[in-house]
Structures are given as C-alpha cells and as structure tokens.
Design an enzyme around this catalytic site. Structure first.
Site: not given
Length: 425
Positions: A13-14, A18, A38, A41, A330, A415
């Site tokens: 889940d980082e 994107k 499982n 993204h 961030i 974002g």
C-alpha cells in the site's frame, strides 16, 4: 532492451500504482511476477479510477501489452470480472492486450475454502489471511499437487486432478471445508473458451520481447516486508515479493534490468497482524489514517499507521538493492509541527541495540524504537510538482532519508493524481 522493476519497500500500500502507470506511458510491456488477486493498485488517470487486483495496472496505458507471469497464482473468475469492469470503465481494448503465462498455477475457489478453514482452525493464532486462497495455492504448488494453467485444457485429466485435490483437503479439514468440487468443475467448462486467447508461453513471450529491445516494466505486488523469505514471517504473503521474485517469476534476463525502484510511503502503514515497531495507536496514528485515507485497496480495511521506520527501509534496501526510491504521500505529513523517524531498535529485555531488522518475529514485537525528530513544515504542499517549491523542512526530510539508507529519492508523490509528482534528476 531496458527493464524497470518497481517494488514495494514496506508492507504494501505504498502507492506503487502511480509510478507504474507513469513508467508504462513509455513501456511496451508491463508484467506482474508474483502474488495473486490479493494485490491492490489504485490508479487514477485519463478520467478513469480503477482498483487493480490481478491485472497489471499498465493496461490503463494505450498500446501497452500486459503479462501475468509464471510466478503469479491465477484466479480465473477474478481475471474475467476485472477485465470486464476495466472495459466498461473506459479501456475498450484491454482484452486484446492482456496475456497470462501457461505455467501459472491456477488459484481455485477450493484454495479459498482451504484458506478459510485454516484461519478458522487457527482461531486466535490466525495470520490475518485475506482468504483469497493465495497461501494454499502456493502450498499445492510447492508440494507438486497443484494445477498449471496449461493443464486445464485437457478436460478429463483436469477434472480428475481437481477432484483428487479436493478429496485430500476434505480428509484434512472435514466439516470446516465449505466447498463443492462439482460446481467449480462445471464453471471451468465455461472458463476454458473465455480464457484460451489470453494464454501464452510466458517464457517465450518475455524472451522475444527482450530480443526485440522492448521497454519492459515489472509491477511488484505486495512488498518486501511481506515476502515469504524476507518478511515478518509468519505474518507474510506466500510469494517472493522482492527483486528475486520479479526475476524468477518472469524468467527475466538480469542483464536487461536498467533500474530497480523501491516505493516507500513517507510514513509507515500495515494491514493486519504482525510486528510493526513504529505503529502509533494514539492520536498520531489516527491522524495519519484519516489524512492519508489509509484503507487497503482490495478489501477496504483500515491500515495501522505510524512514523517512517528507517531501520526497516534500510533492510529493504539491502535485500532489493534499489537504484532509486519514490517517496509517496509526503503531503500527508504537512500538518505536523514535528515529524519522527525510527532510526534504531533496542531489545526491551536486554537494552541492547539490534544491528538490523530481526528475523525472529518475537524479537521484532518487543523492540523499542529509537527516534530522531525533524521539524515539520506545517504548510500545504499537496499537488506541488517542482522540488524548488517544497519548503526547506520538507526538502530536509527527503535528504535525511536519503542519507540514512544511501539511496537517491528521485520521485516525490504529493497527491493522488498521476501528475501530482515531483521528479528530481
């Protein structure tokens, strides 16, 4: 013939989707190497929002081919449903561009039933499985009783093998196993025709792509701290979620790998049980969860949250040998006056500092984290797209992480949209 490998550097889940989506804008092929349905993204691009589970997220990019590699465990109903959803949402040619290796092991509904039976049996000692059958499928693969995708096209042999597999599990779990083998066999009679055009020799597919100099992006699933060998065992997934799994799961030529990128969230999150040294169960953790919208992409459960763990990240860098990092989300830290980072572990029982991320999960659960504190920037940075626009304190945070782990942060996510990204050359 460049190959880029994108890997989660924490517990998943980082925000890998994107960067994968951006790299795939110039790619010929995007490939999944491990895991199953499982994975999760979430990609927002071209007015489309899609939560990818089994399909490679590069399918959002026109003309990019997608391969589900040999190391993946393949759940056919999820594949067909997700493909139909993606077409309906606005990617009309997705079915013409997605392929799956004939050496994949088939993840049956039987495996999900076994998964549920195992968790019921373990009760309070359950490992927090999502009950998608991933672990049991890799288990049958390891003990050589599984079914490869190529085998489903021999109808009689396939049905015999699935009945014998189900019978063995029924003997093992008795009434805990809620499953009808004849129902699944009947459904596979319809799956064969639907899936056949997507099935390819994955080894030949990748070899030909490398020979013609194709630009290949490998999309990691889960993350290294969930890896079966290098993660927080037993609270891990059942596949090789790191660099080694990417190579073996696709049969990649390692000489063609141009860059290995680790994706790290600017703080730390984890789904489900297992050691999490920097977890904050108070106001900080709650604040991170709310601001970051920290819910697991596949099942929507809340993620546990805490400060960035640099001990774990440095260990991740040792295992995966990242050439560069992407720091995501961030902007979520923008309201904190001070920001903590975990820089060392001490054993609570002995008081001794631990040299690296421990292999013994019992030790991991009793570590005391040594923190450093940095000044927050306390100003909105969401959607900034230039390094010079970041406040000095935010720049200092990025540079601190780089110095600690010894890897350059080349991208900074600010974002949810594809464009909300700072690129540092």
């Amino acid at each position: 013939m460049p190959t880029t490998i994108i890997i989660g550097s924490q517990w998943g889940d980082e925000g890998k989707g994107k960067l994968t989506d951006i790299f795939c804008s110039k790619a010929d092929i995007v490939a999944r190497a491990a895991g199953g349905h499982n994975a999760g993204h979430v990609v927002q691009a071209n007015g489309i929002y899609h939560n990818f589970r089994l399909l490679p997220s590069g399918l959002m990019v026109p003309k990019c081919l997608a391969l589900i590699g040999t190391g993946v465990v393949f759940h056919i109903p999820t594949f067909l449903q997700e493909l139909a959803d993606l077409i309906r949402e606005g990617v009309p040619d997705a079915a013409e561009r997605v392929f799956v290796s004939n050496r994949c092991h088939v993840n049956f509904d039987l495996h999900a039933a076994v998964d549920a039976a195992q968790e019921e049996e373990l009760a309070g000692r359950a490992v927090g499985s999502m009950r998608r059958g991933i672990g049991p499928c890799y288990g049958t693969k390891a003990v050589r009783s599984g079914v490869r995708l190529a085998e489903i096209f021999d109808e009689a042999a396939f049905e015999d093998k699935l009945r014998r597999l189900a019978d063995g599990f029924r003997k093992r779990f008795g009434p805990l196993l809620k499953y009808d083998v004849e129902d699944e066999i009947a459904r596979f009679r319809g799956y064969r025709e639907a899936i056949e055009k997507h099935v390819v020799d994955g080894v030949l597919f990748m070899a030909r792509a490398e020979e013609r100099g194709a630009n290949i992006v490998v999309e990691g699933s889960q993350a290294i701290l969930l890896d079966i060998d290098y993660g927080t065992y037993p609270y891990v997934t059942s596949s090789s979620a790191g660099l080694g799994g990417a190579i073996s799961g696709l049969g990649l030529n390692i000489r063609c790998v141009k860059e290995v990128i680790g994706v790290v969230k600017a703080y730390t999150t984890r789904l489900g049980p297992g050691g999490f040294p920097t977890e904050d169960s108070g106001e900080v953790g709650k604040h991170l969860q709310e601001l970051g919208g920290e819910y697991a992409a596949v099942i929507g459960r809340k993620l546990r949250c805490g400060w960035l763990d640099l001990v774990a990240l440095r260990y991740s860098c040792m295992v995966n040998h990242y050439d560069s990092l992407q720091l995501s989300k961030i902007d979520v830290l923008s309201t904190f006056e001070t920001i903590k980072v975990g820089i060392a572990y001490r054993d609570r029982e002995t008081g001794k500092e631990i040299a690296s991320f421990p292999a013994n999960h019992a030790l991991l659960e009793r570590v005391e984290v040594v923190y450093d504190e940095l000044s927050g920037w306390n100003t909105r940075i969401a959607k900034l797209r230039d390094w010079s626009e970041l406040p000095n304190e935010a720049q200092d945070y990025v540079k601190y992480i780089e110095r600690f782990v010894g890897v350059k942060i080349k991208w900074i996510g600010t974002g949810a949209e594809r464009e909300d990204l700072i690129t540092r050359e």
